[in-house]
Design a protein around this motif. Structure first.
Motif: not given
Length: 113
Positions: A89-112
């Motif tokens: 379960m901890i591994f799954d949560i870490l994967i979800i956090i990494i995906i959220i951070i990746a999407v947030a970074l993608f959206l941030y750099f796309r808006q710039r």
């Protein structure tokens, strides 16, 4: 058929003793058989290379498996499985956090742009 003589503990009542043979995956009582109460032995005829057991018919948990010359004490082992750990379960949560951070970074750099 060969005559087989097996000893049993004299503390077991002779009325509870019976020889069995394993045939086609089923234990079948061997008849006839002769009890020697004074010597605590059972005599019966068996075919060559059998799987036989001298059973105390009132106790199910202990079986003495034997061939014409060898006796093996067998018992049942119950396996216990441990409860699942939270590592998966901890591994799954870490994967979800990494995906959220990746999407947030993608959206941030796309808006710039």
């Amino acid at each position: 058929m060969a005559a087989t003589i097996l000893h049993y503990p004299c503390s077991i009542p002779n009325s509870d003793i019976a020889p069995f043979i394993l045939r086609n995956g089923t234990w079948q009582e061997i008849t006839p058989f002769t009890l020697n109460v004074a010597a605590c032995t059972v005599e019966f005829a068996v075919p060559s290379d059998p799987v036989i057991a001298l059973l105390n018919t009132n106790v199910i948990s202990t079986i003495n498996t034997t061939t014409a010359t060898t006796t093996i004490q067998t018992s049942t082992t119950v396996s216990v499985t441990s409860a699942p750990t939270n590592t998966g379960m901890i591994f799954d949560i870490l994967i979800i956090i990494i995906i959220i951070i990746a999407v947030a970074l993608f959206l941030y750099f796309r808006q710039r742009k």
